[in-house]
Design a protein around this motif. Structure first.
Motif, PDB file in Angstrom:
ATOM      1  N   ALA A 166      -7.489  15.908   3.756  1.00  0.00           N
ATOM      2  CA  ALA A 166      -8.026  15.115   4.942  1.00  0.00           C
ATOM      3  C   ALA A 166      -8.518  14.021   4.523  1.00  0.00           C
ATOM      4  O   ALA A 166      -8.208  12.900   5.342  1.00  0.00           O
ATOM      5  CB  ALA A 166      -8.894  15.996   5.448  1.00  0.00           C
ATOM      6  N   GLU A 167      -9.114  13.698   3.139  1.00  0.00           N
ATOM      7  CA  GLU A 167      -9.590  12.454   2.821  1.00  0.00           C
ATOM      8  C   GLU A 167      -8.537  11.382   2.538  1.00  0.00           C
ATOM      9  O   GLU A 167      -8.474  10.242   2.904  1.00  0.00           O
ATOM     10  CB  GLU A 167     -10.739  12.775   1.605  1.00  0.00           C
ATOM     11  N   LEU A 168      -7.598  11.942   1.842  1.00  0.00           N
ATOM     12  CA  LEU A 168      -6.458  11.064   1.430  1.00  0.00           C
ATOM     13  C   LEU A 168      -5.696  10.555   2.637  1.00  0.00           C
ATOM     14  O   LEU A 168      -5.133   9.399   2.860  1.00  0.00           O
ATOM     15  CB  LEU A 168      -5.475  11.810   0.365  1.00  0.00           C
ATOM     16  N   SER A 169      -5.392  11.624   3.316  1.00  0.00           N
ATOM     17  CA  SER A 169      -5.033  10.954   4.937  1.00  0.00           C
ATOM     18  C   SER A 169      -5.867   9.927   5.685  1.00  0.00           C
ATOM     19  O   SER A 169      -5.009   8.961   6.227  1.00  0.00           O
ATOM     20  CB  SER A 169      -4.883  12.170   5.896  1.00  0.00           C
ATOM     21  N   GLN A 170      -7.241  10.167   5.591  1.00  0.00           N
ATOM     22  CA  GLN A 170      -7.806   9.024   6.087  1.00  0.00           C
ATOM     23  C   GLN A 170      -7.974   7.755   5.290  1.00  0.00           C
ATOM     24  O   GLN A 170      -7.873   6.686   5.785  1.00  0.00           O
ATOM     25  CB  GLN A 170      -9.456   9.645   6.143  1.00  0.00           C
ATOM     26  N   THR A 220       0.726  -1.171  -0.070  1.00  0.00           N
ATOM     27  CA  THR A 220       0.028   0.129  -0.052  1.00  0.00           C
ATOM     28  C   THR A 220       0.929   1.087   0.031  1.00  0.00           C
ATOM     29  O   THR A 220       0.599   2.128  -0.686  1.00  0.00           O
ATOM     30  CB  THR A 220      -0.782  -0.064   1.165  1.00  0.00           C
ATOM     31  N   PHE A 221       2.007   1.268   0.687  1.00  0.00           N
ATOM     32  CA  PHE A 221       3.027   2.211   0.789  1.00  0.00           C
ATOM     33  C   PHE A 221       4.204   2.023   0.149  1.00  0.00           C
ATOM     34  O   PHE A 221       5.316   2.528   0.404  1.00  0.00           O
ATOM     35  CB  PHE A 221       3.208   2.733   2.020  1.00  0.00           C
ATOM     36  N   GLY A 222       4.222   0.972  -0.747  1.00  0.00           N
ATOM     37  CA  GLY A 222       5.562   0.632  -1.485  1.00  0.00           C
ATOM     38  C   GLY A 222       5.803   1.748  -2.370  1.00  0.00           C
ATOM     39  O   GLY A 222       5.218   2.582  -2.947  1.00  0.00           O
ATOM     40  N   ALA A 223       7.169   1.440  -2.844  1.00  0.00           N
ATOM     41  CA  ALA A 223       7.851   2.571  -3.891  1.00  0.00           C
ATOM     42  C   ALA A 223       7.689   3.938  -3.408  1.00  0.00           C
ATOM     43  O   ALA A 223       7.384   4.815  -3.981  1.00  0.00           O
ATOM     44  CB  ALA A 223       7.420   2.169  -5.211  1.00  0.00           C
ATOM     45  N   VAL A 224       7.772   4.144  -1.942  1.00  0.00           N
ATOM     46  CA  VAL A 224       7.763   5.542  -1.323  1.00  0.00           C
ATOM     47  C   VAL A 224       6.406   6.031  -1.502  1.00  0.00           C
ATOM     48  O   VAL A 224       6.113   7.174  -1.892  1.00  0.00           O
ATOM     49  CB  VAL A 224       8.758   6.378  -1.953  1.00  0.00           C
ATOM     50  N   GLY A 225       5.542   5.114  -1.167  1.00  0.00           N
ATOM     51  CA  GLY A 225       3.934   5.698  -1.192  1.00  0.00           C
ATOM     52  C   GLY A 225       3.153   5.730  -2.534  1.00  0.00           C
ATOM     53  O   GLY A 225       2.140   6.119  -2.421  1.00  0.00           O
ATOM     54  N   ALA A 226       4.076   5.319  -3.560  1.00  0.00           N
ATOM     55  CA  ALA A 226       3.176   5.490  -4.849  1.00  0.00           C
ATOM     56  C   ALA A 226       1.776   5.087  -5.170  1.00  0.00           C
ATOM     57  O   ALA A 226       0.934   5.786  -5.666  1.00  0.00           O
ATOM     58  CB  ALA A 226       3.984   4.983  -6.190  1.00  0.00           C
ATOM     59  N   PRO A 227       1.645   3.951  -4.753  1.00  0.00           N
ATOM     60  CA  PRO A 227       0.064   3.097  -4.781  1.00  0.00           C
ATOM     61  C   PRO A 227      -0.990   4.327  -4.063  1.00  0.00           C
ATOM     62  O   PRO A 227      -2.100   4.163  -4.738  1.00  0.00           O
ATOM     63  CB  PRO A 227       0.296   2.035  -3.851  1.00  0.00           C
ATOM     64  N   THR A 228      -0.536   4.825  -2.981  1.00  0.00           N
ATOM     65  CA  THR A 228      -1.494   5.783  -2.438  1.00  0.00           C
ATOM     66  C   THR A 228      -1.566   7.172  -2.842  1.00  0.00           C
ATOM     67  O   THR A 228      -2.589   7.557  -3.605  1.00  0.00           O
ATOM     68  CB  THR A 228      -1.206   5.945  -0.939  1.00  0.00           C
ATOM     69  N   TRP A 229      -0.634   7.885  -2.965  1.00  0.00           N
ATOM     70  CA  TRP A 229      -0.608   9.258  -3.339  1.00  0.00           C
ATOM     71  C   TRP A 229      -0.565   9.637  -4.985  1.00  0.00           C
ATOM     72  O   TRP A 229      -1.365  10.429  -5.396  1.00  0.00           O
ATOM     73  CB  TRP A 229       0.527  10.004  -2.877  1.00  0.00           C
ATOM     74  N   PHE A 230      -0.070   8.494  -5.729  1.00  0.00           N
ATOM     75  CA  PHE A 230      -0.067   8.611  -7.288  1.00  0.00           C
ATOM     76  C   PHE A 230      -1.483   7.877  -7.825  1.00  0.00           C
ATOM     77  O   PHE A 230      -2.166   8.113  -8.607  1.00  0.00           O
ATOM     78  CB  PHE A 230       0.998   8.157  -7.854  1.00  0.00           C
ATOM     79  N   GLY A 231      -1.622   6.474  -6.815  1.00  0.00           N
ATOM     80  CA  GLY A 231      -2.692   5.430  -7.397  1.00  0.00           C
ATOM     81  C   GLY A 231      -4.225   6.366  -7.207  1.00  0.00           C
ATOM     82  O   GLY A 231      -4.881   5.901  -8.329  1.00  0.00           O
ATOM     83  N   PHE A 232      -4.280   7.244  -6.196  1.00  0.00           N
ATOM     84  CA  PHE A 232      -5.599   8.005  -6.165  1.00  0.00           C
ATOM     85  C   PHE A 232      -5.448   9.384  -6.710  1.00  0.00           C
ATOM     86  O   PHE A 232      -6.453  10.085  -6.366  1.00  0.00           O
ATOM     87  CB  PHE A 232      -5.999   7.971  -4.664  1.00  0.00           C
ATOM     88  N   SER A 233      -4.613   9.547  -7.459  1.00  0.00           N
ATOM     89  CA  SER A 233      -4.305  11.124  -7.917  1.00  0.00           C
ATOM     90  C   SER A 233      -5.485  11.663  -8.728  1.00  0.00           C
ATOM     91  O   SER A 233      -5.550  12.875  -8.886  1.00  0.00           O
ATOM     92  CB  SER A 233      -2.987  11.514  -8.537  1.00  0.00           C
ATOM     93  N   ALA A 234      -6.038  10.729  -9.477  1.00  0.00           N
ATOM     94  CA  ALA A 234      -7.120  11.109 -10.475  1.00  0.00           C
ATOM     95  C   ALA A 234      -8.404  11.398  -9.713  1.00  0.00           C
ATOM     96  O   ALA A 234      -9.364  11.952 -10.380  1.00  0.00           O
ATOM     97  CB  ALA A 234      -7.453   9.964 -11.693  1.00  0.00           C
ATOM     98  N   LEU A 235      -8.551  11.127  -8.702  1.00  0.00           N
ATOM     99  CA  LEU A 235      -9.907  11.231  -7.644  1.00  0.00           C
ATOM    100  C   LEU A 235      -9.544  12.804  -7.133  1.00  0.00           C
ATOM    101  O   LEU A 235      -8.787  13.390  -6.878  1.00  0.00           O
ATOM    102  CB  LEU A 235     -10.064  10.421  -6.801  1.00  0.00           C
TER     103      LEU A 235
END
Length: 542
Positions: free
Chosen positions: A174-178, A154-169
């Protein structure tokens, strides 16, 4: 009819790879790709030009995992040729001869750290050969490493699946943090099921019970800092959690905390490792540093090139073309100063391809570290190592070329087969979607070979389903993220990669049939844990 044909290629692929006399992936995947190609043209009536563009893009994208696998094999063969594996084995035995301690140090904590730095299937490619060098059966090791390399994804490759994976939304900070924190809490709960199910494929149940205290403490040493860091950052939970957990697990193993003194019974006789049966060998600090250079050198180089704050990553990803050439209807090929090679406008369609030669973990760190290792050990084995690598890459090349064409065709267009499957599952489950969302995330990783791509592909679908059914969107997106991470264990790319690194031959179907069991167990736990995790995350962020 189109919905049936959307599902059909998946059933064909699974059937070919998991039947009694299973077909090797080097045949099953190209055949499945051909079947999907015919469905795209005949059943879905897609534009032939667009279909052929997807096929070519898939063939080109396949070279990313192929080069990673080749680099990992090259590093492993280098470690064998220089004797590094044998020295590391002696050192791990000096920490603890307990098999579970060794499996948790290398298969759990070390992979956790590598995933935080790199992703791309690198953790299993580095950890699996070390465990085989310790004498563990290669096929069991492959399953273990695939199952355990999930929680940190979920936070692999310095967090790319989270901060980049949901970048189109359209998510607020606050929502991304949650989403990130809820994902971390769910993963922390699921980690228990993941680790015990992964170990079960190698170790007898009695040994798991006898050493449960150590296993749980090792899990906590990674996931507790992982959750705490996720409260403040999307980039470093896996990287720092893995580092803290690796140190903690080594200390626990050396002190024997929670470890049984009884011999560990494996499901399969432990293989004879090089040097087995010899008297215990004491490894000096200098010898250990030298022998482990291929591992810590690769990790260090990954961190240096992945952490944006160090300034190297942007330089390796410069995309502005320094040179370009029009190839007629084929498209425009270009090369940037940092060797990012791209092909734009394939066959006059929006399809494109790019490969970051210096950023994708192949030349850096694997080839660079391998050459430095041969130099440090003054070894003349370069020709032998290169020959072994080329020989071992024959079947994976055919398998992955077929796999990526299959994936591209299944994900082609806004009304792709994969989108139809996702929407159909949502219609069938209705308000119970929160118990199914995690499975869609896993399905995305099975297809795309990447948690990041799964989140990019299915994040929007999951979000629209959550809004349409009046479900909490951050919880549903967290389940998507967790499912995408867990799907790492059934991802065809990763299965082919670890089987190739360990030279396991026609074993991909056998591995898939077992990892899917662990996936189903873990997804059920994640679905049940989601409500509690969402409540705790909201409470903490309040």
């Amino acid at each position: 009819m189109q919905l049936i044909f959307s599902y059909l290629p998946i059933f064909v692929l699974i059937g070919l790879m998991t039947k009694r006399n299973s077909m090797p992936s080097s045949q099953a995947l190209p055949l499945s790709a051909l079947f999907t190609y015919l469905i795209a043209l005949v059943v879905f009536g897609r534009d032939p030009n667009a279909v052929h563009a997807s096929v070519l893009a898939g063939l080109l994208v396949a070279w990313t995992p192929l080069l990673i696998i080749a680099g990992a094999i090259f590093l492993f063969r280098t470690m064998e040729a220089t004797g590094s594996i044998l020295t590391i084995r002696h050192w791990l035995n000096s920490i603890s001869e307990n098999a579970i301690a060794q499996l948790m140090i290398v298969g759990w904590a070390f992979q956790f750290l590598i995933e935080g730095a790199s992703g791309f299937g690198t953790p299993a490619a580095l950890a699996a050969p070390v465990l085989v060098g310790l004498g563990f059966p290669a096929l069991r090791v492959a399953i273990l490493c695939l199952v355990l390399d999930t929680v940190p994804v979920t936070f692999g490759a310095v967090g790319a699946p989270t901060w980049f994976g949901f970048s189109a939304l359209d998510l607020s900070s606050a929502e991304l943090s949650q989403v990130g924190l809820t994902s971390a809490i769910i993963n922390a709960i699921v980690a228990v099921a993941v680790v015990f199910s992964g170990l079960y494929f190698v170790v007898q149940p009695k040994a798991l019970i006898q050493n449960a205290g150590f296993i749980l403490l090792s899990i906590l040493s990674c996931v507790l800092p992982y959750v705490v860091i996720a409260r403040f950052s999307y980039e470093f939970p896996a990287l720092l959690g893995g580092f803290i957990g690796l140190v903690g697990t080594i200390v626990l193993a050396r002190l024997g905390v929670g470890l049984s003194s009884e011999p560990i019974a494996l499901h399969e006789a432990q293989a004879e490792a090089a040097g087995a049966g010899e008297a215990p060998v004491k490894v000096s600090a200098a010898a250990l540093v030298k022998a482990s250079f291929p591992l810590w050198g690769a990790v260090l180089l990954l961190i240096i090139t992945r952490v944006p704050q160090l300034g190297i990553k942007p330089l390796l990803l410069l995309r502005e073309p320094a040179w370009s050439l029009e190839l007629g209807s084929l498209g425009v090929v270009s090369v940037s100063p940092s060797l990012v090679v791209s092909l734009q406008g394939i066959f006059g369609t929006p399809q494109s391809w790019s490969h970051s030669l210096l950023y994708v973990p192949s030349i850096i760190p694997f080839v660079v570290i391998s050459l430095l290792t041969l130099l440090i050990f003054r070894s003349r084995s370069l020709k032998v190592v290169a020959g072994q690598t080329i020989e071992q890459m024959r079947n994976p090349t055919l398998a992955l070329l077929g796999a990526l064409v299959f994936v591209n065709l299944m994900m082609m267009g806004d009304d792709s087969a994969v989108s139809r499957i996702g929407n159909n599952l949502a219609e069938v489950t209705g308000e119970n979607w929160q118990y199914v969302a995690v499975f869609l995330g896993a399905l995305g990783s099975f297809f795309a070979g990447s948690a990041t791509i799964s989140n990019l592909t299915f994040g929007g679908i999951q979000d629209s389903i959550a809004v349409g059914l009046s479900l909490d969107r951050t919880t549903i997106l967290a389940l998507q993220s967790v499912g995408a991470a867990l799907g790492n264990m059934v991802c065809i790319n990763n299965i082919v990669a670890v089987a190739s690194v360990l030279a396991l031959g026609n074993s991909e179907g056998y591995i898939l049939k077992r990892t899917v069991i662990a996936l189903l167990i873990s997804c059920v736990v994640a679905s049940v844990a989601a409500g509690l995790a969402s409540y705790l995350a909201a409470l903490w962020l309040a």
